[in-house]
Design a protein around this motif. Structure first.
Motif, PDB file in Angstrom:
ATOM      1  N   MET A  25      -4.118 -10.332   7.453  1.00  0.00           N
ATOM      2  CA  MET A  25      -4.570  -9.880   8.891  1.00  0.00           C
ATOM      3  C   MET A  25      -5.972  -9.455   8.719  1.00  0.00           C
ATOM      4  O   MET A  25      -6.557  -9.539   9.814  1.00  0.00           O
ATOM      5  CB  MET A  25      -3.770  -8.506   9.039  1.00  0.00           C
ATOM      6  N   ALA A  26      -6.385  -8.942   7.830  1.00  0.00           N
ATOM      7  CA  ALA A  26      -7.751  -8.627   7.908  1.00  0.00           C
ATOM      8  C   ALA A  26      -9.010  -9.893   7.550  1.00  0.00           C
ATOM      9  O   ALA A  26     -10.123  -9.763   7.792  1.00  0.00           O
ATOM     10  CB  ALA A  26      -8.117  -7.805   6.455  1.00  0.00           C
ATOM     11  N   ALA A  27      -8.423 -11.074   7.101  1.00  0.00           N
ATOM     12  CA  ALA A  27      -9.115 -12.330   6.824  1.00  0.00           C
ATOM     13  C   ALA A  27      -9.965 -12.673   8.059  1.00  0.00           C
ATOM     14  O   ALA A  27     -11.217 -12.920   7.927  1.00  0.00           O
ATOM     15  CB  ALA A  27      -8.299 -13.420   6.354  1.00  0.00           C
ATOM     16  N   PRO A  28      -9.684 -12.798   9.387  1.00  0.00           N
ATOM     17  CA  PRO A  28     -10.414 -13.226  10.433  1.00  0.00           C
ATOM     18  C   PRO A  28     -11.682 -12.207  10.571  1.00  0.00           C
ATOM     19  O   PRO A  28     -12.620 -12.413  11.012  1.00  0.00           O
ATOM     20  CB  PRO A  28      -9.414 -13.102  11.455  1.00  0.00           C
ATOM     21  N   TYR A  29     -11.464 -10.834  10.213  1.00  0.00           N
ATOM     22  CA  TYR A  29     -12.501  -9.998  10.579  1.00  0.00           C
ATOM     23  C   TYR A  29     -13.661  -9.948   9.418  1.00  0.00           C
ATOM     24  O   TYR A  29     -14.593 -10.113   9.804  1.00  0.00           O
ATOM     25  CB  TYR A  29     -11.951  -8.645  10.744  1.00  0.00           C
ATOM     26  N   GLU A  58      -2.658   1.846  11.867  1.00  0.00           N
ATOM     27  CA  GLU A  58      -1.532   2.999  12.212  1.00  0.00           C
ATOM     28  C   GLU A  58      -0.519   3.089  11.375  1.00  0.00           C
ATOM     29  O   GLU A  58       0.342   4.107  11.488  1.00  0.00           O
ATOM     30  CB  GLU A  58      -1.297   2.531  13.546  1.00  0.00           C
ATOM     31  N   GLN A  59       0.004   1.890  10.945  1.00  0.00           N
ATOM     32  CA  GLN A  59       1.293   1.985   9.889  1.00  0.00           C
ATOM     33  C   GLN A  59       1.116   1.710   8.567  1.00  0.00           C
ATOM     34  O   GLN A  59       1.930   1.259   7.694  1.00  0.00           O
ATOM     35  CB  GLN A  59       2.321   0.810  10.352  1.00  0.00           C
ATOM     36  N   GLY A  60      -0.388   1.873   8.255  1.00  0.00           N
ATOM     37  CA  GLY A  60      -0.287   2.003   6.682  1.00  0.00           C
ATOM     38  C   GLY A  60      -1.120   0.680   6.274  1.00  0.00           C
ATOM     39  O   GLY A  60      -1.275  -0.215   7.071  1.00  0.00           O
ATOM     40  N   VAL A  61      -1.203   0.651   4.946  1.00  0.00           N
ATOM     41  CA  VAL A  61      -2.017  -0.751   4.260  1.00  0.00           C
ATOM     42  C   VAL A  61      -0.928  -1.025   3.172  1.00  0.00           C
ATOM     43  O   VAL A  61      -0.569  -0.289   2.378  1.00  0.00           O
ATOM     44  CB  VAL A  61      -3.432  -0.487   3.962  1.00  0.00           C
ATOM     45  N   GLU A  62      -0.927  -2.450   3.053  1.00  0.00           N
ATOM     46  CA  GLU A  62      -0.026  -2.939   1.776  1.00  0.00           C
ATOM     47  C   GLU A  62      -0.965  -2.562   0.426  1.00  0.00           C
ATOM     48  O   GLU A  62      -1.825  -2.590   0.514  1.00  0.00           O
ATOM     49  CB  GLU A  62       0.137  -4.396   1.848  1.00  0.00           C
ATOM     50  N   GLU A  63      -0.147  -2.321  -0.478  1.00  0.00           N
ATOM     51  CA  GLU A  63      -0.809  -1.741  -1.637  1.00  0.00           C
ATOM     52  C   GLU A  63      -1.636  -3.230  -2.263  1.00  0.00           C
ATOM     53  O   GLU A  63      -2.656  -2.853  -2.729  1.00  0.00           O
ATOM     54  CB  GLU A  63       0.342  -1.521  -2.850  1.00  0.00           C
ATOM     55  N   LYS A  64      -1.159  -4.375  -2.029  1.00  0.00           N
ATOM     56  CA  LYS A  64      -1.835  -5.438  -2.628  1.00  0.00           C
ATOM     57  C   LYS A  64      -3.100  -5.717  -1.866  1.00  0.00           C
ATOM     58  O   LYS A  64      -4.445  -5.956  -2.323  1.00  0.00           O
ATOM     59  CB  LYS A  64      -1.221  -6.842  -2.551  1.00  0.00           C
ATOM     60  N   ALA A  65      -3.148  -5.299  -0.527  1.00  0.00           N
ATOM     61  CA  ALA A  65      -4.344  -5.348   0.120  1.00  0.00           C
ATOM     62  C   ALA A  65      -5.347  -4.295   0.032  1.00  0.00           C
ATOM     63  O   ALA A  65      -6.312  -4.886   0.113  1.00  0.00           O
ATOM     64  CB  ALA A  65      -3.930  -5.390   1.914  1.00  0.00           C
ATOM     65  N   ILE A  66      -4.952  -3.289  -0.365  1.00  0.00           N
ATOM     66  CA  ILE A  66      -5.768  -2.158  -0.774  1.00  0.00           C
ATOM     67  C   ILE A  66      -6.755  -2.731  -1.884  1.00  0.00           C
ATOM     68  O   ILE A  66      -7.905  -2.536  -2.160  1.00  0.00           O
ATOM     69  CB  ILE A  66      -5.085  -0.807  -1.116  1.00  0.00           C
ATOM     70  N   ALA A  67      -5.755  -2.943  -3.046  1.00  0.00           N
ATOM     71  CA  ALA A  67      -6.367  -3.652  -4.304  1.00  0.00           C
ATOM     72  C   ALA A  67      -7.346  -4.887  -4.036  1.00  0.00           C
ATOM     73  O   ALA A  67      -8.580  -4.680  -4.601  1.00  0.00           O
ATOM     74  CB  ALA A  67      -5.581  -3.874  -5.177  1.00  0.00           C
ATOM     75  N   ASP A  68      -7.093  -5.737  -3.300  1.00  0.00           N
ATOM     76  CA  ASP A  68      -7.895  -6.656  -2.847  1.00  0.00           C
ATOM     77  C   ASP A  68      -9.294  -6.395  -2.104  1.00  0.00           C
ATOM     78  O   ASP A  68     -10.215  -7.185  -2.660  1.00  0.00           O
ATOM     79  CB  ASP A  68      -6.995  -7.759  -2.195  1.00  0.00           C
ATOM     80  N   LEU A  69      -8.886  -5.762  -1.211  1.00  0.00           N
ATOM     81  CA  LEU A  69     -10.035  -5.168  -0.423  1.00  0.00           C
ATOM     82  C   LEU A  69     -11.217  -4.375  -0.830  1.00  0.00           C
ATOM     83  O   LEU A  69     -12.161  -4.386  -0.654  1.00  0.00           O
ATOM     84  CB  LEU A  69      -9.546  -4.912   1.045  1.00  0.00           C
ATOM     85  N   GLN A  70     -10.613  -3.605  -1.869  1.00  0.00           N
ATOM     86  CA  GLN A  70     -11.420  -2.538  -2.354  1.00  0.00           C
ATOM     87  C   GLN A  70     -12.439  -3.504  -3.369  1.00  0.00           C
ATOM     88  O   GLN A  70     -13.539  -2.991  -3.615  1.00  0.00           O
ATOM     89  CB  GLN A  70     -10.684  -1.664  -3.340  1.00  0.00           C
TER      90      GLN A  70
END
Length: 118
Positions: A25-29, A58-70
């Motif tokens: 979901m973050a990829a286009p941004y 609003e509904q949180g962030v997946e753990e994998k997404a947190i790790a990847d995006l950090q």
């Protein structure tokens, strides 16, 4: 008579998500900011630009997404840094957990987006 001049730019983009944020979901941004960095017109006075992307979840962030995006590093040099550089400061705002996550480029300005302490 101007002897020396340095230009620093900051750009702020924000996106809101109603569903739990995934990396897809973050990829286009992320692509948008990458394209914006590539299209930046620099001058001889340009030193650096920071592109801040705030993803409000609003509904949180997946753990994998947190790790990847950090771990994400988005950097662009202009003319081998002779005309400066740009970095992406990424901020993930996890509203249900009241937590803020950021990548390495976002650490310096993290306090601006931090949740207020009661």
């Amino acid at each position: 008579l101007k002897t020396y001049s340095v230009q620093h730019n900051e750009y702020l983009y924000a996106a809101h998500f109603d569903k739990k944020l995934t990396a897809n979901m973050a990829a286009p941004y992320l692509q948008f900011t990458k394209d914006a960095m590539a299209a930046l017109k620099t001058t001889t006075e340009h030193m650096s630009s920071i592109y801040a992307l705030v993803l409000i979840c609003e509904q949180g962030v997946e753990e994998k997404a947190i790790a990847d995006l950090q771990k994400l590093r988005q950097h662009k040099d202009y003319c081998f840094t002779l005309k400066g550089w740009s970095d992406l400061a990424l901020y993930l705002v996890d509203i249900p957990a009241q937590k803020l996550y950021c990548n390495k480029a976002g650490v310096k300005e993290k306090a601006i987006f931090e949740f207020a302490k009661a």
